[in-house]
Write a protein that holds these residues in place. Sequence first.
Motif, PDB file in Angstrom:
ATOM      1  N   UNK A  24      38.512  29.796  44.933  1.00 14.03           N
ATOM      2  CA  UNK A  24      37.820  31.017  45.343  1.00 14.03           C
ATOM      3  C   UNK A  24      38.353  31.537  46.670  1.00 14.03           C
ATOM      4  N   UNK A  25      38.060  32.809  46.902  1.00 10.31           N
ATOM      5  CA  UNK A  25      38.295  33.449  48.192  1.00 10.31           C
ATOM      6  C   UNK A  25      36.997  34.130  48.594  1.00 10.31           C
ATOM      7  N   UNK A  26      36.544  33.881  49.819  1.00 11.01           N
ATOM      8  CA  UNK A  26      35.291  34.474  50.294  1.00 11.01           C
ATOM      9  C   UNK A  26      35.521  35.715  51.164  1.00 11.01           C
ATOM     10  N   UNK A  27      36.751  36.159  51.266  1.00 10.09           N
ATOM     11  CA  UNK A  27      37.087  37.292  52.137  1.00 10.09           C
ATOM     12  C   UNK A  27      36.300  38.543  51.760  1.00 10.09           C
ATOM     13  N   UNK A  28      35.618  39.119  52.746  1.00 11.44           N
ATOM     14  CA  UNK A  28      34.817  40.316  52.493  1.00 11.44           C
ATOM     15  C   UNK A  28      35.677  41.428  51.908  1.00 11.44           C
ATOM     16  N   UNK A  29      35.202  42.011  50.816  1.00  8.74           N
ATOM     17  CA  UNK A  29      35.914  43.108  50.172  1.00  8.74           C
ATOM     18  C   UNK A  29      37.007  42.659  49.224  1.00  8.74           C
ATOM     19  N   UNK A  30      37.416  41.399  49.296  1.00  2.00           N
ATOM     20  CA  UNK A  30      38.483  40.897  48.418  1.00  2.00           C
ATOM     21  C   UNK A  30      38.103  39.552  47.796  1.00  2.00           C
ATOM     22  N   UNK A  31      36.818  39.231  47.747  1.00  3.88           N
ATOM     23  CA  UNK A  31      36.383  37.919  47.254  1.00  3.88           C
ATOM     24  C   UNK A  31      36.614  37.801  45.745  1.00  3.88           C
ATOM     25  N   UNK A  32      36.895  36.593  45.328  1.00  2.00           N
ATOM     26  CA  UNK A  32      37.071  36.304  43.903  1.00  2.00           C
ATOM     27  C   UNK A  32      36.782  34.828  43.630  1.00  2.00           C
ATOM     28  N   UNK A  33      36.523  34.523  42.383  1.00  2.00           N
ATOM     29  CA  UNK A  33      36.317  33.142  41.925  1.00  2.00           C
ATOM     30  C   UNK A  33      37.151  32.956  40.670  1.00  2.00           C
ATOM     31  N   UNK A  34      37.879  31.849  40.616  1.00  2.95           N
ATOM     32  CA  UNK A  34      38.710  31.547  39.447  1.00  2.95           C
ATOM     33  C   UNK A  34      38.398  30.141  38.937  1.00  2.95           C
ATOM     34  N   UNK A  35      38.188  30.030  37.637  1.00  2.00           N
ATOM     35  CA  UNK A  35      37.962  28.732  37.000  1.00  2.00           C
ATOM     36  C   UNK A  35      39.186  28.434  36.139  1.00  2.00           C
ATOM     37  N   UNK A  36      39.905  27.374  36.504  1.00  4.01           N
ATOM     38  CA  UNK A  36      41.177  27.052  35.858  1.00  4.01           C
ATOM     39  C   UNK A  36      41.070  25.709  35.153  1.00  4.01           C
ATOM     40  N   UNK A  37      41.489  25.645  33.886  1.00  2.00           N
ATOM     41  CA  UNK A  37      41.492  24.361  33.178  1.00  2.00           C
ATOM     42  C   UNK A  37      42.870  24.071  32.603  1.00  2.00           C
ATOM     43  N   UNK A  38      43.066  22.831  32.176  1.00  2.00           N
ATOM     44  CA  UNK A  38      44.332  22.413  31.567  1.00  2.00           C
ATOM     45  C   UNK A  38      44.156  22.139  30.085  1.00  2.00           C
ATOM     46  N   UNK A  39      43.281  22.936  29.451  1.00  2.00           N
ATOM     47  CA  UNK A  39      43.033  22.771  28.025  1.00  2.00           C
ATOM     48  C   UNK A  39      44.177  23.281  27.161  1.00  2.00           C
ATOM     49  N   UNK A  40      43.886  23.472  25.866  1.00  2.00           N
ATOM     50  CA  UNK A  40      44.932  23.835  24.911  1.00  2.00           C
ATOM     51  C   UNK A  40      45.361  25.283  25.041  1.00  2.00           C
ATOM     52  N   UNK A  41      44.561  26.108  25.748  1.00  2.00           N
ATOM     53  CA  UNK A  41      44.919  27.511  25.871  1.00  2.00           C
ATOM     54  C   UNK A  41      44.619  28.287  24.597  1.00  2.00           C
ATOM     55  N   UNK A  42      44.796  29.611  24.661  1.00  2.00           N
ATOM     56  CA  UNK A  42      44.504  30.488  23.517  1.00  2.00           C
ATOM     57  C   UNK A  42      45.660  31.436  23.264  1.00  2.00           C
ATOM     58  N   UNK A  43      45.941  31.694  21.989  1.00  2.00           N
ATOM     59  CA  UNK A  43      46.899  32.745  21.665  1.00  2.00           C
ATOM     60  C   UNK A  43      46.162  34.082  21.691  1.00  2.00           C
ATOM     61  N   UNK A  44      46.882  35.166  21.437  1.00  2.00           N
ATOM     62  CA  UNK A  44      46.298  36.500  21.599  1.00  2.00           C
ATOM     63  C   UNK A  44      45.117  36.748  20.667  1.00  2.00           C
ATOM     64  N   UNK A  45      45.190  36.441  19.373  1.00  3.41           N
ATOM     65  CA  UNK A  45      44.016  36.675  18.508  1.00  3.41           C
ATOM     66  C   UNK A  45      42.800  35.847  18.934  1.00  3.41           C
ATOM     67  N   UNK A  46      43.043  34.608  19.351  1.00  2.00           N
ATOM     68  CA  UNK A  46      41.918  33.744  19.758  1.00  2.00           C
ATOM     69  C   UNK A  46      41.266  34.270  21.027  1.00  2.00           C
ATOM     70  N   UNK A  47      42.094  34.708  21.997  1.00  2.00           N
ATOM     71  CA  UNK A  47      41.537  35.251  23.236  1.00  2.00           C
ATOM     72  C   UNK A  47      40.770  36.545  22.969  1.00  2.00           C
TER      73      UNK A  47
END
Length: 464
Positions: A24-47
Amino acid sequence: MATALADLVDNSVAAKARRVRVEFSTTEGEAWVAVIDDGVGMDEPTLHEALRFGGDGPGTVRDVSDLGRFGLGLKTASLSQCRLLTVLSRTAEELVCRSWDLEHVATVDDWEVVTHTDAEALRIAEAVEFTGNGTMVLWRRLDNAGEGRILAQRLGQARIRLAMWFHRFLAAGELELWIGPRRVAPWDPFWRQWMATQDLGTEHLGRQGSVRVTPFVLPHPSRLSNKEVELGAGPRGWNAQQGFYVYRRNRLVSAGGWLGLPDLTLIPQARLARLEVDIDPQADAAWRVDVRKSRVHPPTDIEADLARLAGAARNASVRAFRQRAVTLGRHRGGEITFGWLPQQRDGGTDYVVNRQHPVVQAALDDPDRAKVEALLRLVERTVPVGLIALEAERDETRTPQAALENADESEVRAELAAMLVGLPQDTTARNRAVRALAAVEPFNRFPALVAELNGHASTDGDGV
């Protein structure tokens, strides 16, 4: 925040991820949260299907590792925190992207998903080292999650709850979970590693024994270190954490509380009682699991058995507090040292000063001021609040009564005469004391007797 992140971790577990990071980034005006995993991933139809609201309904046959149910978690969880949801997913063949941008939806006046990858999302993906197979869920425009210190606090609180909800996965080494630079350690509600924790045995309930229940009674806090007491309290504290812990596919979905069962309420003396309940994932409808997977209610055919097991655990918790109170009242040699003693009277319990206590004996034998002060301090510090509370809980229909409330006049006269003996003989001081005494319980109900006995005491040389 915690519930939303838990939904994303559910998806990662279903995707066979072994490592999940919340960056995550807590910077005011530019904050974001990202959840990242090392799973099998998805192809385009699945996503594309994963970003469709209600993609898989409750009736869908799911893999044994799938913690989902309603096909709403990823989308509703994310958009409860932000206005721009982007999902990047990578398989061996490709990196694909989809976004729900609520501003775009408002502009085009249609539920249109964005299919291209924007530069900022790619920059963040590089910054958090999302390079291998897996999925990154990115929240931006955090209208509800907050920014700055608020976002950091909410993520810290979420870490504590994730440690509880996924503790089986974390303890078994099936999942590694990080919030920023901190690895999440499992929080086991039952603290099996404490030797004094009582396991009351496992029972199987329901059809074909599909519900497994194990009641536990944790040690009295006096047997734990300060650090252990703090850890055992959990996210909501000792009192709120008592009750049932319901698991679905090893995921904790209901943490504490008594599931709305009749006559079971949160009481301090039951706070050591915690019951582990495992349910069949196919029994969601019978247990009325809600969309957030955070509220459940048991089927009616096992309510009585659950209440019975809960009663056993609660009684054991109450006994632990009662035994502690008794232990505090005795020396190793067995000599009773309570400052107060229970006395059964008219179906109830009174508490009287223990005349055999050495401090009390010394004060009664010698009018020295220091010894009387010692007696007063003993009385002040040893009121048995815990025992009185237990007595009150035993019969919740009983109305508390003040001292001498149902006594006859002869008993009241004898009690008041004994108490007035110690008043000052100086007339002015005595009258001031009597006026103060007559204004409080139980004497305020007997003003004539107080005046009468005080008058006798003023004229008799021996005090009464």
